[in-house]
Design a protein around this motif. Sequence first.
Motif, short mmCIF file in Angstrom:
data_model
loop_
_atom_site.label_atom_id
_atom_site.label_comp_id
_atom_site.label_asym_id
_atom_site.label_seq_id
_atom_site.Cartn_x
_atom_site.Cartn_y
_atom_site.Cartn_z
N VAL A 35 -37.20 24.24 54.88
CA VAL A 35 -38.23 23.72 55.78
C VAL A 35 -37.79 22.39 56.37
O VAL A 35 -37.98 22.12 57.55
CB VAL A 35 -39.59 23.60 55.06
N ARG A 36 -37.16 21.55 55.56
CA ARG A 36 -36.65 20.27 56.05
C ARG A 36 -35.63 20.46 57.18
O ARG A 36 -35.60 19.72 58.15
CB ARG A 36 -35.94 19.52 54.93
N ARG A 37 -34.77 21.48 57.04
CA ARG A 37 -33.76 21.77 58.08
C ARG A 37 -34.37 22.43 59.30
O ARG A 37 -33.74 22.51 60.34
CB ARG A 37 -32.68 22.69 57.51
N GLY A 38 -35.57 22.98 59.15
CA GLY A 38 -36.21 23.68 60.26
C GLY A 38 -35.86 25.16 60.31
O GLY A 38 -36.13 25.83 61.30
N ASP A 39 -35.27 25.68 59.26
CA ASP A 39 -34.88 27.08 59.18
C ASP A 39 -36.08 27.89 58.66
O ASP A 39 -36.15 28.24 57.49
CB ASP A 39 -33.67 27.23 58.26
N LEU A 40 -37.02 28.19 59.55
CA LEU A 40 -38.27 28.83 59.13
C LEU A 40 -38.08 30.28 58.71
O LEU A 40 -38.81 30.78 57.85
CB LEU A 40 -39.31 28.73 60.25
N ARG A 41 -37.08 30.94 59.27
CA ARG A 41 -36.81 32.32 58.87
C ARG A 41 -36.38 32.38 57.40
O ARG A 41 -36.86 33.19 56.62
CB ARG A 41 -35.75 32.91 59.78
N ARG A 42 -35.47 31.50 57.04
CA ARG A 42 -35.03 31.45 55.64
C ARG A 42 -36.16 30.98 54.73
O ARG A 42 -36.31 31.47 53.61
CB ARG A 42 -33.84 30.51 55.51
N ALA A 43 -36.98 30.04 55.21
CA ALA A 43 -38.10 29.55 54.41
C ALA A 43 -39.06 30.69 54.08
O ALA A 43 -39.50 30.83 52.94
CB ALA A 43 -38.83 28.44 55.14
N ARG A 44 -39.39 31.53 55.07
CA ARG A 44 -40.28 32.66 54.82
C ARG A 44 -39.67 33.64 53.82
O ARG A 44 -40.35 34.18 52.96
CB ARG A 44 -40.61 33.38 56.13
N SER A 45 -38.37 33.85 53.96
CA SER A 45 -37.71 34.77 53.04
C SER A 45 -37.70 34.22 51.62
O SER A 45 -37.88 34.96 50.65
CB SER A 45 -36.32 35.07 53.56
N ILE A 46 -37.53 32.91 51.46
CA ILE A 46 -37.57 32.30 50.12
C ILE A 46 -38.99 32.34 49.56
O ILE A 46 -39.18 32.54 48.36
CB ILE A 46 -37.00 30.87 50.16
N GLN A 47 -39.99 32.17 50.42
CA GLN A 47 -41.37 32.28 49.95
C GLN A 47 -41.66 33.69 49.41
O GLN A 47 -42.29 33.86 48.38
CB GLN A 47 -42.35 31.95 51.07
#
Length: 195
Positions: A35-47
């Motif tokens: 989320v800090r990097r702004g990589d929302l696609r990866r953030a959703r996948s980690i969630q």
Amino acid sequence: MIRHSKDASELWQKSPWRYYRKALFRLQRRLFNAVRRGDLRRARSIQKLILKSRSARMLAIRQVTQLNAGKKTAGIDGKTALTFVERLDLEKLLMTNYHNWHSSKLRAIPIPKKDGTTRLLKIPTIADRAWQCLAKFALEPAHEATFHARSYGFRTGRSAHDAQKYIFDNLNSTKNGINKRVIELDIEKCVRRDS
């Protein structure tokens, strides 16, 4: 499903809780950094990965059944505690239904207020509380990443004492010379009063 409660109790008590905490923390740290990097696609996948994680499920169940202050409060189903077998069954239920969880009805308890009126306290079931805790594990790191470093309101692990310490440290004579500005803050309504 485990049939004997002795096997279930040993399985629950001998669970590697330290490993579960480390595994969940690693996932949450990855989410925070994404989320800090702004990589929302990866953030959703980690969630989604956190919601699927056995570590997160076990810790969520342990939190609501053993550690929380309101752990003995019954929901609409009337259960105040879960046996070891029921805890492990709940873990299986969370594993299969984490993505389409349907909450049960809430138990409403009238609480008297000072002015003579009442307010309703709504209490979820233990299973719903466990799912909420699991969702919290997946949501909190993402929100922490977007907060300002010195934002103290409505954050876990932060309180008015942190703000006081920051002000005290910066008003110290060894910081920034002797010329300082003091801004008056009125935070009385932000702090909960129990009287």
